[in-house]
Write a protein that holds these residues in place. Structure first.
Motif, short mmCIF file in Angstrom:
data_model
loop_
_atom_site.label_atom_id
_atom_site.label_comp_id
_atom_site.label_asym_id
_atom_site.label_seq_id
_atom_site.Cartn_x
_atom_site.Cartn_y
_atom_site.Cartn_z
N ASN A 89 59.49 46.33 9.86
CA ASN A 89 60.38 46.50 11.02
C ASN A 89 61.80 46.83 10.57
O ASN A 89 62.43 47.72 11.13
N VAL A 90 62.30 46.11 9.60
CA VAL A 90 63.67 46.35 9.12
C VAL A 90 63.78 47.75 8.52
O VAL A 90 64.75 48.47 8.76
N VAL A 91 62.77 48.15 7.76
CA VAL A 91 62.82 49.42 7.05
C VAL A 91 62.61 50.61 7.99
O VAL A 91 63.29 51.63 7.85
N THR A 92 61.70 50.49 8.94
CA THR A 92 61.30 51.68 9.70
C THR A 92 61.89 51.81 11.09
O THR A 92 62.00 52.92 11.59
N PHE A 176 67.02 54.05 -0.50
CA PHE A 176 67.13 52.71 -1.08
C PHE A 176 66.41 51.68 -0.21
O PHE A 176 65.70 50.81 -0.74
N LEU A 177 66.55 51.78 1.10
CA LEU A 177 65.91 50.81 1.99
C LEU A 177 64.39 50.95 1.92
O LEU A 177 63.68 49.95 1.86
N GLY A 181 61.78 48.10 0.64
CA GLY A 181 60.59 47.69 1.40
C GLY A 181 59.34 47.71 0.54
O GLY A 181 58.53 46.77 0.59
N ARG A 182 59.17 48.76 -0.26
CA ARG A 182 58.00 48.83 -1.16
C ARG A 182 58.04 47.67 -2.16
O ARG A 182 57.02 47.03 -2.43
N HIS A 183 59.21 47.42 -2.74
CA HIS A 183 59.34 46.34 -3.72
C HIS A 183 59.03 44.99 -3.08
O HIS A 183 58.34 44.16 -3.68
N LEU A 184 59.53 44.77 -1.88
CA LEU A 184 59.28 43.49 -1.21
C LEU A 184 57.81 43.32 -0.88
O LEU A 184 57.28 42.20 -0.99
#
Length: 193
Positions: A89-92, A176-177, A181-184
């Motif tokens: 949600n935060v990323v997209t 970066f965001l 998201g992928r890293h998280l």
């Protein structure tokens, strides 16, 4: 809803994006007068000063942002998946007009407006405690390893997401965001038992 309450709500909804984009110092009452279509005296009939309006505008912007970030989280029961929905949600999802209100309030009011700084601190704490509780509940259901510190994990998620948003803004390009998201998502896979 009374006409006065409707007008107050309309002022806040129009002022929130202005404060969020321009910052407290950069947004004038005249900007808000023009956006709302009221006389300056009418604004002061609903808010005693610019600071009170800015605080109400931040609360509105942050509530809108928080609601979007928590959307669909109740549709999943597994803790890891719930946290991944939050990250997604935060990323997209589109951010509030002008970007993340929390990030903007923190950077805009670091040494400035104490009322807005207090609101940003409160919002940040509530977000951290919300995520921390999800980690704690996940540990109770044995979906998160007992060795994971819920406060540290919640802080990591917030720091990585907000920091990546700042990098996207400063660098003038996105990426970066999405990378955060992928890293998280990879990190969240490691906290499962």
């Amino acid at each position: 809803m009374s006409k006065g309450t409707e007008t107050r709500s309309r002022i806040i909804a129009k002022a929130a994006p202005l404060f969020n984009r321009k910052g407290y110092e950069g947004c004038t009452m005249q900007d808000i007068v023009e956006a709302v279509g009221l006389e300056k005296g009418s604004l002061y009939g609903h808010f005693p000063n610019k600071e009170a309006l800015a605080v109400a505008a931040f609360e509105y912007a942050w509530n809108e942002t928080s609601s979007a970030r928590m959307a669909r989280m109740d549709n999943v029961t597994n803790t890891i998946e719930k946290l991944k929905v939050h990250v997604a949600n935060v990323v997209t999802l589109p951010s509030f007009d002008g970007g993340c209100p929390l990030l903007n309030a923190i950077t805009d009011n670091d040494n400035g407006n104490p009322a807005l700084k207090k609101m940003a601190r409160k919002a940040l704490k509530e977000w951290r405690l919300y995520l921390q509780k999800i980690f704690e509940d996940g540990q109770d259901r044995e979906e998160i390893r007992a060795a994971v510190d819920p406060q540290e994990a919640a802080t990591l998620i917030i720091a990585l997401l907000e920091g990546a948003m700042a990098l996207d803004r400063v660098d003038g390009k996105s990426g970066f965001l999405k990378g955060a998201g992928r890293h998280l998502n990879s990190y969240l896979d490691t906290v499962a038992p």
